[in-house]
Design a protein around this motif. Structure first.
Motif, short mmCIF file in Angstrom:
data_model
loop_
_atom_site.label_atom_id
_atom_site.label_comp_id
_atom_site.label_asym_id
_atom_site.label_seq_id
_atom_site.Cartn_x
_atom_site.Cartn_y
_atom_site.Cartn_z
N TRP A 56 -3.63 -2.77 0.16
CA TRP A 56 -2.86 -4.00 0.03
C TRP A 56 -1.69 -3.90 -0.94
O TRP A 56 -0.56 -4.20 -0.57
CB TRP A 56 -3.77 -5.14 -0.40
N PRO A 57 -1.89 -3.53 -2.22
CA PRO A 57 -0.76 -3.57 -3.14
C PRO A 57 0.01 -2.27 -3.22
O PRO A 57 0.95 -2.15 -3.99
CB PRO A 57 -1.43 -3.88 -4.47
N LEU A 58 -0.35 -1.26 -2.44
CA LEU A 58 0.26 0.05 -2.61
C LEU A 58 1.69 0.09 -2.09
O LEU A 58 2.45 0.98 -2.43
CB LEU A 58 -0.59 1.12 -1.91
N TRP A 59 2.06 -0.92 -1.28
CA TRP A 59 3.41 -0.90 -0.70
C TRP A 59 4.32 -1.90 -1.38
O TRP A 59 5.39 -2.23 -0.87
CB TRP A 59 3.35 -1.17 0.79
N LEU A 60 3.95 -2.43 -2.54
CA LEU A 60 4.82 -3.39 -3.22
C LEU A 60 6.16 -2.73 -3.54
O LEU A 60 6.22 -1.69 -4.18
CB LEU A 60 4.17 -3.87 -4.53
N GLY A 61 7.23 -3.32 -3.09
CA GLY A 61 8.55 -2.74 -3.32
C GLY A 61 9.52 -3.74 -3.90
O GLY A 61 9.14 -4.76 -4.47
N ALA A 62 10.80 -3.46 -3.74
CA ALA A 62 11.83 -4.28 -4.35
C ALA A 62 11.77 -5.73 -3.91
O ALA A 62 12.05 -6.65 -4.67
CB ALA A 62 13.21 -3.70 -4.04
N ALA A 63 11.41 -5.96 -2.64
CA ALA A 63 11.37 -7.32 -2.12
C ALA A 63 10.18 -8.10 -2.68
O ALA A 63 10.08 -9.30 -2.51
CB ALA A 63 11.31 -7.31 -0.60
N ASP A 64 9.25 -7.40 -3.34
CA ASP A 64 8.05 -8.03 -3.85
C ASP A 64 7.99 -8.00 -5.37
O ASP A 64 6.94 -7.85 -5.96
CB ASP A 64 6.81 -7.32 -3.27
N ASP A 65 9.16 -8.15 -6.02
CA ASP A 65 9.21 -8.04 -7.47
C ASP A 65 8.27 -9.03 -8.14
O ASP A 65 7.64 -8.72 -9.15
CB ASP A 65 10.65 -8.26 -7.97
N ASN A 66 8.18 -10.24 -7.60
CA ASN A 66 7.33 -11.25 -8.21
C ASN A 66 5.87 -10.84 -8.13
O ASN A 66 5.11 -11.04 -9.08
CB ASN A 66 7.55 -12.60 -7.55
N LEU A 67 5.46 -10.27 -6.98
CA LEU A 67 4.09 -9.79 -6.85
C LEU A 67 3.82 -8.66 -7.83
O LEU A 67 2.77 -8.60 -8.45
CB LEU A 67 3.83 -9.34 -5.41
N ALA A 68 4.75 -7.73 -7.94
CA ALA A 68 4.58 -6.60 -8.86
C ALA A 68 4.47 -7.09 -10.30
O ALA A 68 3.71 -6.54 -11.10
CB ALA A 68 5.74 -5.62 -8.71
N ALA A 69 5.23 -8.11 -10.65
CA ALA A 69 5.21 -8.64 -12.02
C ALA A 69 3.88 -9.29 -12.34
O ALA A 69 3.49 -9.39 -13.51
CB ALA A 69 6.34 -9.64 -12.20
N ALA A 117 -6.20 10.32 -5.29
CA ALA A 117 -5.89 8.95 -5.71
C ALA A 117 -4.38 8.77 -5.88
O ALA A 117 -3.81 7.76 -5.46
CB ALA A 117 -6.62 8.62 -7.01
N ARG A 118 -3.73 9.76 -6.49
CA ARG A 118 -2.27 9.69 -6.65
C ARG A 118 -1.56 9.70 -5.30
O ARG A 118 -0.51 9.06 -5.12
CB ARG A 118 -1.77 10.88 -7.49
N HIS A 119 -2.15 10.41 -4.33
CA HIS A 119 -1.50 10.53 -3.02
C HIS A 119 -1.47 9.20 -2.28
O HIS A 119 -0.65 9.01 -1.38
CB HIS A 119 -2.19 11.59 -2.17
N LEU A 120 -2.37 8.26 -2.63
CA LEU A 120 -2.27 6.93 -2.04
C LEU A 120 -0.92 6.30 -2.39
O LEU A 120 -0.37 5.52 -1.61
CB LEU A 120 -3.40 6.03 -2.57
N VAL A 121 -0.41 6.64 -3.55
CA VAL A 121 0.89 6.12 -3.98
C VAL A 121 2.02 6.95 -3.37
O VAL A 121 2.93 6.41 -2.72
CB VAL A 121 1.00 6.12 -5.52
#
Length: 318
Positions: free
Chosen positions: A12-25, A200-204
């Protein structure tokens, strides 16, 4: 594992990108400060996904993958809940009173987390403890237990006290309309884990690579499992994949995909129902393309994430 947030939340959260700044914060990362690699993984994920470093919580947690309820409450649940409350992620009123399990009696009004990500090093499972069972008359025999997934229990951090005996219905399941108060109190928990630190790192890194090049490959759907309802889920999945115009193969034999099945570029896999990894996945040198999503339905597919041969989740991550 009896609670309701499953390890399918891994992606779910592994693809948080620029468009999801609020979610990342609003994403909080939990690491085990007793394992330097766990803290390093938390910082790596935060750097790659634009999560503020202040959102990392590193606490001295048990080193075992499976823990007792006493260990979980005293060394995981309560320290995490206290720290989230201290930092303002959990909102409500604190109390010095304890419930019968030794948990603080907080009165929560809500939370501010988009996700809580547990890093490799955070325990995975909680053993059954018959001495803590309560109100067993309401349950049929197979559910008179309190064994659970750590991530599932952490999803209830904003609920305050609750009875850990037996299953608990997921208030988010199948809900498309306005959320109930119980549903709003659920913390969405995801896990960054695998048989090795590198997996685990490769998920990112795998997700990042797929975002740069796009997800390209074929789907594979395995039908004809032991229960009609499961087959219905998978047939609906197959229909959606075909509606999207994707190319792929379907196995409609009683078993899983055979060892010699065509399995080139499997970016999407959905199947069931075997205890441990088998079929084309066991071919020497097999690897998923970057960004692939794979799900094998089996009740005990994630008993451990630290084996590359037992179950399905660990081997898939490997």
């Amino acid at each position: 594992m009896k609670r309701f947030v499953r390890l399918c939340l891994l992606c779910w959260p592994l693809w948080l990108g620029a468009a999801d700044d609020n979610l990342a914060a609003r994403l909080v990362i939990l690491a085990n400060s007793s394992q330097p690699e766990s803290v390093a993984l938390a910082h790596f994920y935060a750097e790659q996904r634009g999560v503020p470093a202040d959102n990392i919580i590193a606490l001295p947690l048990p080193l075992e993958e499976s823990v007792t309820w006493r260990q979980f409450i005293d060394q995981v649940y309560q320290p995490v809940q206290d720290e989230l409350y201290r930092r303002g992620w959990l909102e409500g009123t604190a109390s010095t009173l304890l419930d019968r399990y030794g948990r603080k009696r907080y009165a929560f009004s809500g939370h501010r987390l988009s996700f809580l990500v547990t890093c490799r090093g955070v325990p995975l499972r909680i053993y059954n403890d018959p001495t803590l069972l309560t109100d067993t008359t309401r349950l049929i025999a197979p559910f008179v237990k309190n064994e659970s997934a750590v991530d599932s229990e952490l999803s209830l951090l904003a609920w305050g006290t609750y009875d850990p005996t037996g299953p608990l219905s997921n208030p988010l399941f199948g809900r498309d309309g306005p959320l109930t108060l119980d549903a709003l109190q659920v913390v969405k928990v995801s896990r960054l884990d695998g048989p090795t630190w590198e997996s685990a790192r490769h998920l990112v890194t795998g997700a990042l690579a797929a975002e740069r090049t796009s997800l390209a490959g074929r789907f594979y759907v395995d039908l004809e499992g032991p229960h009609p309802e499961g087959d219905q889920w998978l047939r609906q999945t197959l229909a959606q994949l075909r509606e999207m115009g994707l190319d792929g193969d379907v196995d409609e034999t009683p078993g899983t995909f055979p060892l010699n099945a065509r399995f080139d570029s499997p970016v999407l896999y959905f199947g069931w129902y075997a205890t441990d990894l088998n079929g084309p996945f066991k071919q020497p040198g097999f690897a998923f393309p970057d960004g692939a999503i794979a799900e094998h339905i089996h009740s005990f597919s994630a008993q451990t994430l630290h084996s590359d041969t037992t179950g399905w989740c660990g081997p898939f991550l490997a």
